[in-house]
Design a protein around this motif. Sequence first.
Motif, PDB file in Angstrom:
ATOM      1  N   ARG A 171       1.867   1.837  -3.428  1.00 42.25           N
ATOM      2  CA  ARG A 171       0.781   2.380  -4.253  1.00 42.25           C
ATOM      3  C   ARG A 171       0.516   3.853  -3.952  1.00 42.25           C
ATOM      4  NH1 ARG A 171      -3.927  -1.654  -3.052  1.00 42.25           N
ATOM      5  NH2 ARG A 171      -5.098   0.192  -3.694  1.00 42.25           N
ATOM      6  N   LEU A 227      -0.399   5.199  -0.867  1.00 43.59           N
ATOM      7  CA  LEU A 227      -1.403   5.505   0.153  1.00 43.59           C
ATOM      8  C   LEU A 227      -0.759   6.138   1.386  1.00 43.59           C
ATOM      9  CD1 LEU A 227      -2.955   3.493  -1.691  1.00 43.59           C
ATOM     10  CD2 LEU A 227      -4.121   2.691   0.372  1.00 43.59           C
ATOM     11  N   SER A 228      -1.481   7.047   2.017  1.00 41.77           N
ATOM     12  CA  SER A 228      -1.030   7.668   3.258  1.00 41.77           C
ATOM     13  C   SER A 228      -1.283   6.715   4.423  1.00 41.77           C
ATOM     14  CB  SER A 228      -1.793   8.966   3.502  1.00 41.77           C
ATOM     15  OG  SER A 228      -3.165   8.697   3.753  1.00 41.77           O
ATOM     16  N   ASN A 229      -0.782   7.055   5.605  1.00 46.12           N
ATOM     17  CA  ASN A 229      -1.023   6.216   6.783  1.00 46.12           C
ATOM     18  C   ASN A 229      -2.515   6.086   7.078  1.00 46.12           C
ATOM     19  OD1 ASN A 229       1.695   5.879   7.097  1.00 46.12           O
ATOM     20  ND2 ASN A 229       1.912   7.362   8.750  1.00 46.12           N
ATOM     21  N   THR A 230      -3.244   7.187   6.916  1.00 46.12           N
ATOM     22  CA  THR A 230      -4.691   7.170   7.149  1.00 46.12           C
ATOM     23  C   THR A 230      -5.390   6.235   6.166  1.00 46.12           C
ATOM     24  OG1 THR A 230      -4.635   9.437   7.977  1.00 46.12           O
ATOM     25  CG2 THR A 230      -6.778   8.583   7.269  1.00 46.12           C
ATOM     26  N   GLU A 231      -4.981   6.293   4.901  1.00 51.55           N
ATOM     27  CA  GLU A 231      -5.588   5.438   3.876  1.00 51.55           C
ATOM     28  C   GLU A 231      -5.222   3.974   4.095  1.00 51.55           C
ATOM     29  OE1 GLU A 231      -5.728   8.623   0.160  1.00 51.55           O
ATOM     30  OE2 GLU A 231      -3.872   7.560   0.623  1.00 51.55           O
ATOM     31  N   ILE A 232      -3.984   3.719   4.530  1.00 55.48           N
ATOM     32  CA  ILE A 232      -3.566   2.349   4.828  1.00 55.48           C
ATOM     33  C   ILE A 232      -4.405   1.780   5.971  1.00 55.48           C
ATOM     34  CG2 ILE A 232      -1.684   0.946   5.785  1.00 55.48           C
ATOM     35  CD1 ILE A 232       0.247   2.787   4.230  1.00 55.48           C
ATOM     36  N   SER A 237      -8.334  -1.896   7.849  1.00 51.89           N
ATOM     37  CA  SER A 237      -9.191  -1.875   9.044  1.00 51.89           C
ATOM     38  C   SER A 237      -8.373  -1.932  10.337  1.00 51.89           C
ATOM     39  CB  SER A 237     -10.191  -3.049   9.007  1.00 51.89           C
ATOM     40  OG  SER A 237     -11.025  -2.952   7.868  1.00 51.89           O
ATOM     41  N   GLY A 276      -7.415   2.622   6.833  1.00 53.42           N
ATOM     42  CA  GLY A 276      -8.759   2.334   6.338  1.00 53.42           C
ATOM     43  C   GLY A 276      -8.803   1.087   5.477  1.00 53.42           C
ATOM     44  N   GLU A 277      -7.800   0.906   4.632  1.00 54.98           N
ATOM     45  CA  GLU A 277      -7.746  -0.248   3.734  1.00 54.98           C
ATOM     46  C   GLU A 277      -7.631  -1.559   4.511  1.00 54.98           C
ATOM     47  OE1 GLU A 277      -7.420  -1.707  -0.362  1.00 54.98           O
ATOM     48  OE2 GLU A 277      -7.845   0.302   0.407  1.00 54.98           O
ATOM     49  N   LEU A 281       0.828  -1.212   0.000  1.00 52.48           N
ATOM     50  CA  LEU A 281       0.000   0.000   0.000  1.00 52.48           C
ATOM     51  C   LEU A 281       0.859   1.257   0.000  1.00 52.48           C
ATOM     52  CD1 LEU A 281      -2.785  -1.156   2.495  1.00 52.48           C
ATOM     53  CD2 LEU A 281      -2.868  -1.104  -0.008  1.00 52.48           C
ATOM     54  N   ILE A 312      -4.728   4.220  12.841  1.00 47.30           N
ATOM     55  CA  ILE A 312      -3.629   4.978  12.241  1.00 47.30           C
ATOM     56  C   ILE A 312      -2.335   4.734  13.019  1.00 47.30           C
ATOM     57  CG2 ILE A 312      -2.771   7.302  11.724  1.00 47.30           C
ATOM     58  CD1 ILE A 312      -5.677   8.163  11.316  1.00 47.30           C
TER      59      ILE A 312
END
Length: 218
Positions: free
Chosen positions: A167, A169-174, A179, A176-177, A164, A182
């Motif tokens: 790809r 993704l930020s820490n926040t997006e990781i 579950s 969320g991806e 991730l 942060i």
Amino acid sequence: MTIRVVLTDDQPLVRAALQMVITDTADIEVVGEAEDGAEAVRLTAELAPDVVVMDLRMPGMDGIEATGLITAGTGATRVVVLTTFDDDDHVYGALHAGASGFLVKDMALDDILAAIRIVAAGDALIAPAVTRRLIKEFTRPAVSPPRRSELDGITAREREVLTLVGRGLSNTEIAGELSISIATAKTYLTRLLAKLNARDRVQLVILAYESGLVATSQ
């Protein structure tokens, strides 16, 4: 604490624009200006700035060579590359030379200031436009065999996180991806940096692509 910056660009207008906006900020100051890579290396050794903002294409010593010399030193100076859309090959070279940030020259000046703060704090940042070009470059037919052996020491979950990161993704997006919280995402990132002996997030992106991890997951 004030962030000390050296501006490196062979175009006086670019340096002047950055100098002007930095003058109006309380937490960043320009301690030196260089018009080529050699001068940037000299000023870094003399002034020990926190961040060098580095152009890539310059007469004499270019930004890639200068970045390599600066990041190979014993100091804590970090390099932010300021590039244009037609610098793909140069950006790839600067990644390996140790740059921690990649910005494009048509970004808003406030965004450039924010990036300087992020890199000075020890993180890394790649502008989305540059990321897209790098992904296109990295996902061409393999130039060299995947180097998966470098990832043998990481867990399955850490491999997911690295994918991730690769790809973009930020820490926040990781979080969320996958579950997870942060804080947990940050913990995995810290472990990856230590296990893979990577300096920052940019180097993790390189490893994710060069190992074939991102390409095979998409």
